[in-house]
Design a protein around this motif. Sequence first.
Motif, PDB file in Angstrom:
ATOM      1  N   LYS A  37      47.524  46.230  27.973  1.00  0.00           N
ATOM      2  CA  LYS A  37      48.920  45.785  28.422  1.00  0.00           C
ATOM      3  C   LYS A  37      48.914  46.662  29.760  1.00  0.00           C
ATOM      4  O   LYS A  37      49.349  45.845  30.777  1.00  0.00           O
ATOM      5  N   PHE A  38      48.327  47.748  29.913  1.00  0.00           N
ATOM      6  CA  PHE A  38      48.225  48.238  31.345  1.00  0.00           C
ATOM      7  C   PHE A  38      47.289  47.587  32.271  1.00  0.00           C
ATOM      8  O   PHE A  38      47.491  47.576  33.418  1.00  0.00           O
ATOM      9  N   ASP A  39      46.154  46.995  31.767  1.00  0.00           N
ATOM     10  CA  ASP A  39      45.241  46.073  32.493  1.00  0.00           C
ATOM     11  C   ASP A  39      46.002  44.907  33.028  1.00  0.00           C
ATOM     12  O   ASP A  39      45.846  44.693  34.097  1.00  0.00           O
ATOM     13  N   GLU A  40      46.743  44.450  32.318  1.00  0.00           N
ATOM     14  CA  GLU A  40      47.505  43.166  32.728  1.00  0.00           C
ATOM     15  C   GLU A  40      48.648  43.653  34.030  1.00  0.00           C
ATOM     16  O   GLU A  40      48.573  42.846  34.818  1.00  0.00           O
ATOM     17  N   ALA A  41      49.109  44.725  33.634  1.00  0.00           N
ATOM     18  CA  ALA A  41      50.109  45.200  34.938  1.00  0.00           C
ATOM     19  C   ALA A  41      49.047  45.635  36.081  1.00  0.00           C
ATOM     20  O   ALA A  41      49.769  45.289  37.203  1.00  0.00           O
ATOM     21  N   THR A  42      48.030  45.937  35.794  1.00  0.00           N
ATOM     22  CA  THR A  42      47.080  46.476  37.132  1.00  0.00           C
ATOM     23  C   THR A  42      46.811  45.110  37.828  1.00  0.00           C
ATOM     24  O   THR A  42      46.955  45.092  39.109  1.00  0.00           O
ATOM     25  N   TRP A  43      46.563  44.172  37.212  1.00  0.00           N
ATOM     26  CA  TRP A  43      46.329  42.737  37.876  1.00  0.00           C
ATOM     27  C   TRP A  43      47.451  42.080  38.607  1.00  0.00           C
ATOM     28  O   TRP A  43      47.381  41.727  39.662  1.00  0.00           O
ATOM     29  N   ASN A  44      48.722  42.465  38.235  1.00  0.00           N
ATOM     30  CA  ASN A  44      49.893  42.076  38.745  1.00  0.00           C
ATOM     31  C   ASN A  44      50.234  43.069  40.010  1.00  0.00           C
ATOM     32  O   ASN A  44      50.678  42.648  41.100  1.00  0.00           O
ATOM     33  N   PHE A  45      49.928  44.281  39.688  1.00  0.00           N
ATOM     34  CA  PHE A  45      50.091  45.469  40.657  1.00  0.00           C
ATOM     35  C   PHE A  45      48.906  44.978  41.844  1.00  0.00           C
ATOM     36  O   PHE A  45      49.468  45.028  43.210  1.00  0.00           O
ATOM     37  N   PHE A  46      47.594  44.831  41.645  1.00  0.00           N
ATOM     38  CA  PHE A  46      46.749  44.419  42.651  1.00  0.00           C
ATOM     39  C   PHE A  46      47.196  43.025  43.659  1.00  0.00           C
ATOM     40  O   PHE A  46      47.107  43.104  44.790  1.00  0.00           O
ATOM     41  N   ALA A  47      47.817  42.123  42.841  1.00  0.00           N
ATOM     42  CA  ALA A  47      48.263  40.836  43.498  1.00  0.00           C
ATOM     43  C   ALA A  47      49.418  41.440  44.554  1.00  0.00           C
ATOM     44  O   ALA A  47      49.483  40.704  45.688  1.00  0.00           O
ATOM     45  N   MET A  48      50.241  42.297  44.411  1.00  0.00           N
ATOM     46  CA  MET A  48      51.267  42.654  45.093  1.00  0.00           C
ATOM     47  C   MET A  48      50.598  43.226  46.293  1.00  0.00           C
ATOM     48  O   MET A  48      51.407  43.528  47.531  1.00  0.00           O
ATOM     49  N   LEU A  49      49.542  43.787  46.373  1.00  0.00           N
ATOM     50  CA  LEU A  49      48.929  44.416  47.391  1.00  0.00           C
ATOM     51  C   LEU A  49      48.104  43.770  48.179  1.00  0.00           C
ATOM     52  O   LEU A  49      47.501  43.730  49.123  1.00  0.00           O
ATOM     53  N   GLY A  50      48.207  42.288  47.877  1.00  0.00           N
ATOM     54  CA  GLY A  50      47.486  41.024  48.338  1.00  0.00           C
ATOM     55  C   GLY A  50      46.012  41.051  47.769  1.00  0.00           C
ATOM     56  O   GLY A  50      45.346  39.808  48.302  1.00  0.00           O
ATOM     57  N   THR A  90      45.040  39.111  45.268  1.00  0.00           N
ATOM     58  CA  THR A  90      45.213  38.167  44.416  1.00  0.00           C
ATOM     59  C   THR A  90      43.752  37.510  43.804  1.00  0.00           C
ATOM     60  O   THR A  90      42.888  37.815  44.532  1.00  0.00           O
ATOM     61  N   PRO A  91      43.790  36.866  42.792  1.00  0.00           N
ATOM     62  CA  PRO A  91      42.502  36.370  42.355  1.00  0.00           C
ATOM     63  C   PRO A  91      41.969  35.387  43.297  1.00  0.00           C
ATOM     64  O   PRO A  91      40.640  35.517  43.496  1.00  0.00           O
ATOM     65  N   SER A  92      42.860  34.541  43.916  1.00  0.00           N
ATOM     66  CA  SER A  92      41.993  33.789  44.993  1.00  0.00           C
ATOM     67  C   SER A  92      41.440  34.525  46.062  1.00  0.00           C
ATOM     68  O   SER A  92      40.467  34.252  46.812  1.00  0.00           O
ATOM     69  N   PHE A  93      42.170  35.582  46.554  1.00  0.00           N
ATOM     70  CA  PHE A  93      41.569  36.267  47.721  1.00  0.00           C
ATOM     71  C   PHE A  93      40.440  37.087  47.221  1.00  0.00           C
ATOM     72  O   PHE A  93      39.482  36.875  47.970  1.00  0.00           O
ATOM     73  N   LEU A  94      40.309  37.488  45.980  1.00  0.00           N
ATOM     74  CA  LEU A  94      38.932  38.104  45.394  1.00  0.00           C
ATOM     75  C   LEU A  94      37.990  37.191  45.469  1.00  0.00           C
ATOM     76  O   LEU A  94      36.546  37.510  45.707  1.00  0.00           O
ATOM     77  N   ARG A  95      38.218  35.929  44.914  1.00  0.00           N
ATOM     78  CA  ARG A  95      37.205  34.795  44.619  1.00  0.00           C
ATOM     79  C   ARG A  95      36.489  34.493  46.141  1.00  0.00           C
ATOM     80  O   ARG A  95      35.516  34.437  46.311  1.00  0.00           O
ATOM     81  N   GLN A  96      37.594  34.150  46.979  1.00  0.00           N
ATOM     82  CA  GLN A  96      37.157  33.514  48.362  1.00  0.00           C
ATOM     83  C   GLN A  96      36.526  34.502  49.186  1.00  0.00           C
ATOM     84  O   GLN A  96      35.723  34.091  50.087  1.00  0.00           O
ATOM     85  N   SER A  97      36.841  35.900  49.270  1.00  0.00           N
ATOM     86  CA  SER A  97      36.322  36.915  49.915  1.00  0.00           C
ATOM     87  C   SER A  97      34.868  37.630  49.242  1.00  0.00           C
ATOM     88  O   SER A  97      34.480  38.477  49.944  1.00  0.00           O
ATOM     89  N   GLY A  98      34.785  37.220  48.174  1.00  0.00           N
ATOM     90  CA  GLY A  98      33.456  37.855  47.550  1.00  0.00           C
ATOM     91  C   GLY A  98      33.726  39.300  47.027  1.00  0.00           C
ATOM     92  O   GLY A  98      32.815  40.321  47.333  1.00  0.00           O
ATOM     93  N   ARG A  99      34.900  39.460  46.833  1.00  0.00           N
ATOM     94  CA  ARG A  99      35.421  40.867  46.574  1.00  0.00           C
ATOM     95  C   ARG A  99      36.030  41.095  45.006  1.00  0.00           C
ATOM     96  O   ARG A  99      36.072  40.328  44.401  1.00  0.00           O
ATOM     97  N   GLY A 100      35.811  42.248  44.653  1.00  0.00           N
ATOM     98  CA  GLY A 100      36.349  42.739  43.134  1.00  0.00           C
ATOM     99  C   GLY A 100      37.011  43.947  43.290  1.00  0.00           C
ATOM    100  O   GLY A 100      36.802  44.870  44.252  1.00  0.00           O
ATOM    101  N   MET A 101      37.435  44.447  42.171  1.00  0.00           N
ATOM    102  CA  MET A 101      38.126  45.807  41.908  1.00  0.00           C
ATOM    103  C   MET A 101      37.434  46.249  40.585  1.00  0.00           C
ATOM    104  O   MET A 101      37.249  45.419  39.607  1.00  0.00           O
TER     105      MET A 101
END
Length: 146
Positions: free
Chosen positions: A31-44, A46-57
């Motif tokens: 559940k903390f992991d799910e919160a993390t991905w929502n937190f990351f999206a708030m920082l910009g 997002t899944p689409s940004f990470l996929r399109q830019s070849g980035r990850g966390m």
Amino acid sequence: MSSSTVTYKGVVYPQHCDHMGHMNVAWYVSKFDEATWNFFAMLGLTPSFLRQSGRGMAAVEQQISYKSEMMPGDLIEVRSRLIELKSKAVRFAHDMFNAETGTLTASTELTAVHLDTQLRKAVAFTPEIAACAEAAFAIGGEGAVQ
């Protein structure tokens, strides 16, 4: 320290519980992991940004404190806050609450790095990510990108 915001809401299901009858540690982490991905999206981040830019966390450190049991049927709310945003890493915290009673049930602090998924090495956040973090979490001073 920045303000916190809700990044996850859910419920404890019976299958989330162990032989002691309370939510198992694996589900706190999930559940903390799910919160993390929502937190990351708030920082910009997002899944689409990470996929399109070849980035990850990637998480590199996590510490969890369990404060109170969560039982089947309990409603969960996770609030997250940005602690520090460095050029290639972010440190943040989640607090899990029983949404009905307001009781703090667990807290975690994490450090994650921003990766180039091809090179598999840490890379700097874009200026847009830093600006997004500042806008979303009202950071400044020691919380700014370093």
